[in-house]
Design an enzyme around this catalytic site. Sequence first.
Site, short mmCIF file in Angstrom:
data_model
loop_
_atom_site.label_atom_id
_atom_site.label_comp_id
_atom_site.label_asym_id
_atom_site.label_seq_id
_atom_site.Cartn_x
_atom_site.Cartn_y
_atom_site.Cartn_z
N ASP A 16 0.85 -1.20 0.00
CA ASP A 16 0.00 0.00 0.00
C ASP A 16 0.88 1.24 0.00
O ASP A 16 2.05 1.18 0.38
CB ASP A 16 -0.87 0.03 1.27
CG ASP A 16 -2.07 -0.91 1.18
OD1 ASP A 16 -2.36 -1.43 0.10
OD2 ASP A 16 -2.72 -1.10 2.23
N ARG B 47 -1.12 -0.68 -8.67
CA ARG B 47 -2.50 -0.24 -8.39
C ARG B 47 -2.50 1.28 -8.39
O ARG B 47 -1.78 1.92 -7.64
CB ARG B 47 -2.93 -0.74 -7.00
CG ARG B 47 -4.29 -0.20 -6.57
CD ARG B 47 -4.53 -0.37 -5.06
NE ARG B 47 -4.40 -1.74 -4.65
CZ ARG B 47 -4.06 -2.10 -3.39
NH1 ARG B 47 -3.81 -1.19 -2.47
NH2 ARG B 47 -3.95 -3.37 -3.07
P1 FDA Z 1 -14.08 9.14 -5.66
O1 FDA Z 1 -13.62 9.50 -4.30
O2 FDA Z 1 -14.26 10.23 -6.66
O3 FDA Z 1 -15.42 8.32 -5.52
C1 FDA Z 1 -16.18 7.90 -6.64
C2 FDA Z 1 -17.47 7.26 -6.14
O4 FDA Z 1 -17.15 6.07 -5.41
C3 FDA Z 1 -18.23 8.11 -5.12
O5 FDA Z 1 -19.08 9.02 -5.76
C4 FDA Z 1 -18.97 7.04 -4.33
O6 FDA Z 1 -20.09 6.58 -5.05
C5 FDA Z 1 -17.97 5.93 -4.26
N1 FDA Z 1 -17.13 6.04 -3.05
C6 FDA Z 1 -15.83 6.41 -2.99
N2 FDA Z 1 -15.37 6.35 -1.71
C7 FDA Z 1 -16.41 5.95 -0.97
C8 FDA Z 1 -16.58 5.69 0.42
N3 FDA Z 1 -15.59 5.84 1.30
N4 FDA Z 1 -17.81 5.27 0.86
C9 FDA Z 1 -18.82 5.10 0.00
N5 FDA Z 1 -18.72 5.32 -1.33
C10 FDA Z 1 -17.55 5.74 -1.81
N6 FDA Z 1 -5.39 5.16 -1.03
C11 FDA Z 1 -4.10 5.39 -0.65
O7 FDA Z 1 -3.74 6.54 -0.40
N7 FDA Z 1 -3.21 4.35 -0.55
C12 FDA Z 1 -3.56 3.07 -0.85
O8 FDA Z 1 -2.73 2.17 -0.76
C13 FDA Z 1 -4.90 2.81 -1.25
N8 FDA Z 1 -5.33 1.55 -1.55
C14 FDA Z 1 -6.57 1.38 -2.13
C15 FDA Z 1 -6.94 0.14 -2.61
C16 FDA Z 1 -8.12 0.00 -3.33
C17 FDA Z 1 -8.47 -1.34 -3.90
C18 FDA Z 1 -8.98 1.12 -3.52
C19 FDA Z 1 -10.24 1.01 -4.32
C20 FDA Z 1 -8.65 2.33 -2.98
C21 FDA Z 1 -7.46 2.47 -2.26
N9 FDA Z 1 -7.11 3.70 -1.73
C22 FDA Z 1 -5.80 3.90 -1.32
C23 FDA Z 1 -8.13 4.77 -1.54
C24 FDA Z 1 -8.14 5.76 -2.70
O9 FDA Z 1 -7.00 6.54 -2.67
C25 FDA Z 1 -9.38 6.68 -2.65
O10 FDA Z 1 -9.34 7.43 -1.46
C26 FDA Z 1 -10.72 5.97 -2.72
O11 FDA Z 1 -10.68 4.87 -3.58
C27 FDA Z 1 -11.81 6.91 -3.22
O12 FDA Z 1 -11.52 7.35 -4.53
P2 FDA Z 1 -12.31 6.85 -5.85
O13 FDA Z 1 -11.31 6.62 -6.92
O14 FDA Z 1 -13.17 5.72 -5.53
O15 FDA Z 1 -13.11 8.12 -6.36
#
Ligand code: FDA
Length: 307
Positions: A134, A184
């Site tokens: 991570d 990732r």
């Molecule tokens: P965005 O935040 O724009 O969300 C898009 C949509 O997704 C939202 O409108 C909502 O519908 C849904 N959504 C997103 N977050 C949600 C929540 N908490 N609850 C409910 N719905 C939600 N970060 C990091 O700094 N280091 C890491 O190692 C990782 N590892 C990691 C692994 C995996 C498999 C994922 C999916 C994410 C991470 N992250 C992470 C977290 C990442 O940086 C980020 O904060 C979240 O994925 C939210 O960003 P989105 O890309 O989903 O888009």
Amino acid sequence: MFSSSVLAVSHHPQVRRLVTTNSASRRLVGRFVAGDDLDTAMAPIHALVARGLLVTVDHLGEDVADPADAVATRDAYVALLERLDEKGLAPSVEVSVKLSALGQGLRDGHRRALDHAAAICAAAARADTTVTLDMEDHTTVDSTLDILGTLRAEYPWVGAVLQSALRRTEADAADLARDGSRVRLVKGAYAEPASVAHTAKAEVDEAYLRCLRILMAGPGYPMVGSHDPRMIEAAGAMAAVHGRSADDHEYQMLYGIRTTEQDRIAESGSRMRIYLPYGADWYGYFTRRLAERPANLAFFLRSLLSR
Ligand code: FDA
């Protein structure tokens, strides 16, 4: 702005006490965390695999202050990997590791985290599965990428995470877009200063698309870590342009978030992996999930007030 304010407040000891000791938290934590211990987490892991999903398991914990806790984290991962092997779950199930839970922030932390991570990689090799490192806040990126490079010399399947919020990430993506390299791509969950990070959401999103283009065009194995429909659609289009088959990239989402979409992607024939955290040290992970979405925080505060 909303996200960084929530994360700043979450570091206050009184807030931590309030959140970790009340029943409203326990209910909402259960949506994002698969259980307090490995025995409890095994049923959700089996259930995801039965739904045709891949899994990456995170033993919760970060920023250990005591070398003994880093050793305990290493041992927990080794036990987890032995259990996955015993139950025939590897290689559908791999593990994700935070180096700060292995002592990266302690004195001599780089060496300590490397040694513990190498022991976890050896256990993963015995179980025939993989490890992804991570990514935490920007101060750890150089050390984490350096440890990745060292581990990959012996375990070329070790994966890394890049955060599009950081200004440096396009260069890191170009550097990691190499043969066999598992990366990732996420937006980034940490409150970062404008000197090193894009702070407007639109900028983070555009940077995500630029980094994704670099990874999809290269010879590595991109892992699209996002719940955002725009990023997922763009990833599909880029994969098609670059002639990628369903098994040379994958989508990843967090346990408990957009589960219908998780199933839809898996049913479409793409590889869909769920990041499943378990463990008693859920506070940091949980507050990042609250900070990502105002609706989660509002729901949590309503539950607190209606106790
Ligand atoms: P965005 O935040 O724009 O969300 C898009 C949509 O997704 C939202 O409108 C909502 O519908 C849904 N959504 C997103 N977050 C949600 C929540 N908490 N609850 C409910 N719905 C939600 N970060 C990091 O700094 N280091 C890491 O190692 C990782 N590892 C990691 C692994 C995996 C498999 C994922 C999916 C994410 C991470 N992250 C992470 C977290 C990442 O940086 C980020 O904060 C979240 O994925 C939210 O960003 P989105 O890309 O989903 O888009």
